[in-house]
Design a protein around this motif. Structure first.
Motif, PDB file in Angstrom:
ATOM      1  N   MET A  84       0.837  -1.169   0.000  1.00 33.01           N
ATOM      2  CA  MET A  84       0.000   0.000   0.000  1.00 33.01           C
ATOM      3  C   MET A  84       0.880   1.229   0.000  1.00 33.01           C
ATOM      4  O   MET A  84       1.913   1.254   0.621  1.00 33.01           O
ATOM      5  CB  MET A  84      -0.883   0.036   1.233  1.00 33.01           C
ATOM      6  CG  MET A  84      -1.899  -1.031   1.287  1.00 33.01           C
ATOM      7  SD  MET A  84      -2.917  -0.823   2.767  1.00 33.01           S
ATOM      8  CE  MET A  84      -3.683  -2.400   2.770  1.00 33.01           C
ATOM      9  N   SER A  85       0.434   2.254  -0.667  1.00 38.25           N
ATOM     10  CA  SER A  85       1.197   3.490  -0.654  1.00 38.25           C
ATOM     11  C   SER A  85       0.265   4.647  -0.396  1.00 38.25           C
ATOM     12  O   SER A  85      -0.940   4.553  -0.566  1.00 38.25           O
ATOM     13  CB  SER A  85       1.924   3.681  -1.989  1.00 38.25           C
ATOM     14  OG  SER A  85       0.984   3.871  -3.022  1.00 38.25           O
ATOM     15  N   THR A  86       0.866   5.738   0.023  1.00 37.24           N
ATOM     16  CA  THR A  86       0.084   6.929   0.274  1.00 37.24           C
ATOM     17  C   THR A  86       0.616   8.042  -0.598  1.00 37.24           C
ATOM     18  O   THR A  86       1.769   8.043  -1.001  1.00 37.24           O
ATOM     19  CB  THR A  86       0.170   7.353   1.750  1.00 37.24           C
ATOM     20  OG1 THR A  86       1.535   7.642   2.054  1.00 37.24           O
ATOM     21  CG2 THR A  86      -0.355   6.286   2.674  1.00 37.24           C
ATOM     22  N   SER A  87      -0.237   9.020  -0.892  1.00 33.71           N
ATOM     23  CA  SER A  87       0.171  10.101  -1.757  1.00 33.71           C
ATOM     24  C   SER A  87       0.938  11.177  -1.011  1.00 33.71           C
ATOM     25  O   SER A  87       1.567  12.011  -1.625  1.00 33.71           O
ATOM     26  CB  SER A  87      -1.065  10.716  -2.435  1.00 33.71           C
ATOM     27  OG  SER A  87      -1.952  11.191  -1.442  1.00 33.71           O
ATOM     28  N   GLN A  88       0.894  11.167   0.308  1.00 30.43           N
ATOM     29  CA  GLN A  88       1.641  12.139   1.074  1.00 30.43           C
ATOM     30  C   GLN A  88       2.307  11.459   2.249  1.00 30.43           C
ATOM     31  O   GLN A  88       1.889  10.409   2.705  1.00 30.43           O
ATOM     32  CB  GLN A  88       0.746  13.275   1.548  1.00 30.43           C
ATOM     33  CG  GLN A  88      -0.259  12.847   2.617  1.00 30.43           C
ATOM     34  CD  GLN A  88      -1.176  13.987   3.003  1.00 30.43           C
ATOM     35  OE1 GLN A  88      -1.774  14.600   2.143  1.00 30.43           O
ATOM     36  NE2 GLN A  88      -1.273  14.242   4.277  1.00 30.43           N
ATOM     37  N   GLN A  89       3.376  12.083   2.721  1.00 30.31           N
ATOM     38  CA  GLN A  89       4.103  11.529   3.847  1.00 30.31           C
ATOM     39  C   GLN A  89       3.278  11.644   5.119  1.00 30.31           C
ATOM     40  O   GLN A  89       2.654  12.658   5.371  1.00 30.31           O
ATOM     41  CB  GLN A  89       5.413  12.295   4.012  1.00 30.31           C
ATOM     42  CG  GLN A  89       6.244  11.806   5.161  1.00 30.31           C
ATOM     43  CD  GLN A  89       7.484  12.656   5.350  1.00 30.31           C
ATOM     44  OE1 GLN A  89       7.829  13.449   4.507  1.00 30.31           O
ATOM     45  NE2 GLN A  89       8.140  12.484   6.472  1.00 30.31           N
ATOM     46  N   VAL A  90       3.264  10.572   5.896  1.00 31.86           N
ATOM     47  CA  VAL A  90       2.609  10.577   7.194  1.00 31.86           C
ATOM     48  C   VAL A  90       3.691  10.296   8.224  1.00 31.86           C
ATOM     49  O   VAL A  90       4.364   9.284   8.136  1.00 31.86           O
ATOM     50  CB  VAL A  90       1.511   9.494   7.276  1.00 31.86           C
ATOM     51  CG1 VAL A  90       0.882   9.467   8.643  1.00 31.86           C
ATOM     52  CG2 VAL A  90       0.461   9.709   6.202  1.00 31.86           C
ATOM     53  N   PRO A  91       3.897  11.151   9.175  1.00 31.78           N
ATOM     54  CA  PRO A  91       3.269  12.453   9.384  1.00 31.78           C
ATOM     55  C   PRO A  91       3.817  13.509   8.415  1.00 31.78           C
ATOM     56  O   PRO A  91       4.619  13.176   7.534  1.00 31.78           O
ATOM     57  CB  PRO A  91       3.616  12.780  10.833  1.00 31.78           C
ATOM     58  CG  PRO A  91       4.895  12.062  11.094  1.00 31.78           C
ATOM     59  CD  PRO A  91       4.861  10.820  10.241  1.00 31.78           C
ATOM     60  N   ASP A  92       3.422  14.752   8.597  1.00 32.84           N
ATOM     61  CA  ASP A  92       3.760  15.831   7.660  1.00 32.84           C
ATOM     62  C   ASP A  92       5.050  16.566   8.033  1.00 32.84           C
ATOM     63  O   ASP A  92       5.189  17.748   7.763  1.00 32.84           O
ATOM     64  CB  ASP A  92       2.594  16.828   7.560  1.00 32.84           C
ATOM     65  CG  ASP A  92       2.278  17.503   8.885  1.00 32.84           C
ATOM     66  OD1 ASP A  92       2.783  17.039   9.936  1.00 32.84           O
ATOM     67  OD2 ASP A  92       1.527  18.488   8.877  1.00 32.84           O
ATOM     68  N   TYR A  93       5.984  15.882   8.649  1.00 31.04           N
ATOM     69  CA  TYR A  93       7.265  16.473   9.025  1.00 31.04           C
ATOM     70  C   TYR A  93       8.330  15.386   8.987  1.00 31.04           C
ATOM     71  O   TYR A  93       8.018  14.193   8.956  1.00 31.04           O
ATOM     72  CB  TYR A  93       7.191  17.118  10.430  1.00 31.04           C
ATOM     73  CG  TYR A  93       6.739  16.172  11.516  1.00 31.04           C
ATOM     74  CD1 TYR A  93       7.648  15.399  12.227  1.00 31.04           C
ATOM     75  CD2 TYR A  93       5.391  16.043  11.835  1.00 31.04           C
ATOM     76  CE1 TYR A  93       7.236  14.531  13.212  1.00 31.04           C
ATOM     77  CE2 TYR A  93       4.972  15.171  12.834  1.00 31.04           C
ATOM     78  CZ  TYR A  93       5.903  14.420  13.516  1.00 31.04           C
ATOM     79  OH  TYR A  93       5.491  13.552  14.489  1.00 31.04           O
ATOM     80  N   GLU A  94       9.574  15.800   8.973  1.00 28.02           N
ATOM     81  CA  GLU A  94      10.693  14.859   8.933  1.00 28.02           C
ATOM     82  C   GLU A  94      10.951  14.283  10.324  1.00 28.02           C
ATOM     83  O   GLU A  94      10.879  14.998  11.319  1.00 28.02           O
ATOM     84  CB  GLU A  94      11.957  15.558   8.437  1.00 28.02           C
ATOM     85  CG  GLU A  94      11.890  16.006   6.990  1.00 28.02           C
ATOM     86  CD  GLU A  94      11.778  14.850   6.021  1.00 28.02           C
ATOM     87  OE1 GLU A  94      12.484  13.829   6.199  1.00 28.02           O
ATOM     88  OE2 GLU A  94      10.970  14.967   5.075  1.00 28.02           O
ATOM     89  N   LEU A  95      11.228  12.996  10.376  1.00 30.87           N
ATOM     90  CA  LEU A  95      11.591  12.348  11.629  1.00 30.87           C
ATOM     91  C   LEU A  95      12.421  11.118  11.321  1.00 30.87           C
ATOM     92  O   LEU A  95      12.373  10.589  10.215  1.00 30.87           O
ATOM     93  CB  LEU A  95      10.352  11.988  12.454  1.00 30.87           C
ATOM     94  CG  LEU A  95       9.451  10.850  12.014  1.00 30.87           C
ATOM     95  CD1 LEU A  95       8.504  10.496  13.152  1.00 30.87           C
ATOM     96  CD2 LEU A  95       8.636  11.197  10.798  1.00 30.87           C
ATOM     97  N   ASP A  96      13.213  10.705  12.284  1.00 30.66           N
ATOM     98  CA  ASP A  96      14.015   9.496  12.120  1.00 30.66           C
ATOM     99  C   ASP A  96      13.091   8.291  12.101  1.00 30.66           C
ATOM    100  O   ASP A  96      11.989   8.327  12.660  1.00 30.66           O
ATOM    101  CB  ASP A  96      15.012   9.347  13.271  1.00 30.66           C
ATOM    102  CG  ASP A  96      16.083  10.430  13.266  1.00 30.66           C
ATOM    103  OD1 ASP A  96      16.320  11.052  12.205  1.00 30.66           O
ATOM    104  OD2 ASP A  96      16.684  10.662  14.338  1.00 30.66           O
ATOM    105  N   ASP A  97      13.532   7.209  11.491  1.00 32.69           N
ATOM    106  CA  ASP A  97      12.736   5.985  11.499  1.00 32.69           C
ATOM    107  C   ASP A  97      12.726   5.341  12.879  1.00 32.69           C
ATOM    108  O   ASP A  97      11.682   4.931  13.370  1.00 32.69           O
ATOM    109  CB  ASP A  97      13.261   4.987  10.467  1.00 32.69           C
ATOM    110  CG  ASP A  97      12.873   5.360   9.045  1.00 32.69           C
ATOM    111  OD1 ASP A  97      11.831   6.012   8.871  1.00 32.69           O
ATOM    112  OD2 ASP A  97      13.618   5.013   8.124  1.00 32.69           O
ATOM    113  N   VAL A  98      13.909   5.243  13.499  1.00 29.88           N
ATOM    114  CA  VAL A  98      14.021   4.568  14.796  1.00 29.88           C
ATOM    115  C   VAL A  98      14.933   5.390  15.705  1.00 29.88           C
ATOM    116  O   VAL A  98      15.934   5.937  15.251  1.00 29.88           O
ATOM    117  CB  VAL A  98      14.612   3.149  14.640  1.00 29.88           C
ATOM    118  CG1 VAL A  98      14.837   2.489  15.987  1.00 29.88           C
ATOM    119  CG2 VAL A  98      13.726   2.285  13.769  1.00 29.88           C
TER     120      VAL A  98
END
Length: 188
Positions: free
Chosen positions: A1-15
């Protein structure tokens, strides 16, 4: 599944690996856990968070400050409204993973499975609970690798769109060693 926008709407590290007592106390408080979960949707102000959880703004601000001091939240943007700066907070990482901790710190981590099961009870009553449990006889290294793969699936689930008319769904995962009967080796 993919989304058209990044969730959430800001940059963050994965872990982000969590090991300090301050981080553990911040992360494993049930109310602060709710705030952290909400911020997976998008950055939010204290006022927006207070509205979502139906708690006083001062209470939410206190908990946001604790999470910020612990390095789990950060200001991701600001805006000025009537001469006042409004801060929007976001998580510092998509997943906070507990690293090497002391035996004393382990006591700071509650077992939330009973709480999660209680949350699932209405879905069970409505025959809308999808759950499964299986056993495998594997070593610790294999369990760790499998759990990392499960985290990838959890992250995919967390990326699903949150701005649709559907209901909130929870995705609960647990991997733990246990005593479980095992069939004897087959007789030839």
């Amino acid at each position: 599944m993919s989304t058209s926008q990044q969730v959430p709407d800001y940059e963050l590290d994965d872990v982000r690996i969590v090991t300090s007592t301050q981080e553990l106390k911040a992360m494993f408080d049930s109310f602060r856990g709710t705030l952290l979960e909400l911020l997976l949707e998008r950055a939010a102000s204290v006022q927006e968070l207070a509205s979502a959880v139906k708690r006083p703004k001062s209470t939410v601000a206190y908990h946001v400050d604790l999470l910020t001091d612990a390095g789990m939240l950060k200001v991701v943007r600001t805006r000025t409204i009537r001469g006042q700066e409004e801060r929007f907070y976001g998580r510092t990482a998509r997943v906070f993973y507990v690293g090497q901790i002391t035996p004393e710190q382990t006591e700071l981590i509650p077992n939330r499975m009973a709480e999660w099961a209680a949350e699932a009870a209405p879905a069970h009553i409505d025959d809308n609970l999808r759950a499964i449990k299986r056993y495998a006889w594997i070593d610790d290294a294999d369990a760790e690798e499998f759990y990392r793969r499960v985290l990838d699936l959890v992250n995919e689930f967390a990326q699903l769109p949150r701005r649709n008319p559907g209901k909130a769904h929870a995705f609960m995962v647990a991997l733990y060693p246990t005593e479980h009967p095992r069939l004897p080796e087959p007789q030839n």
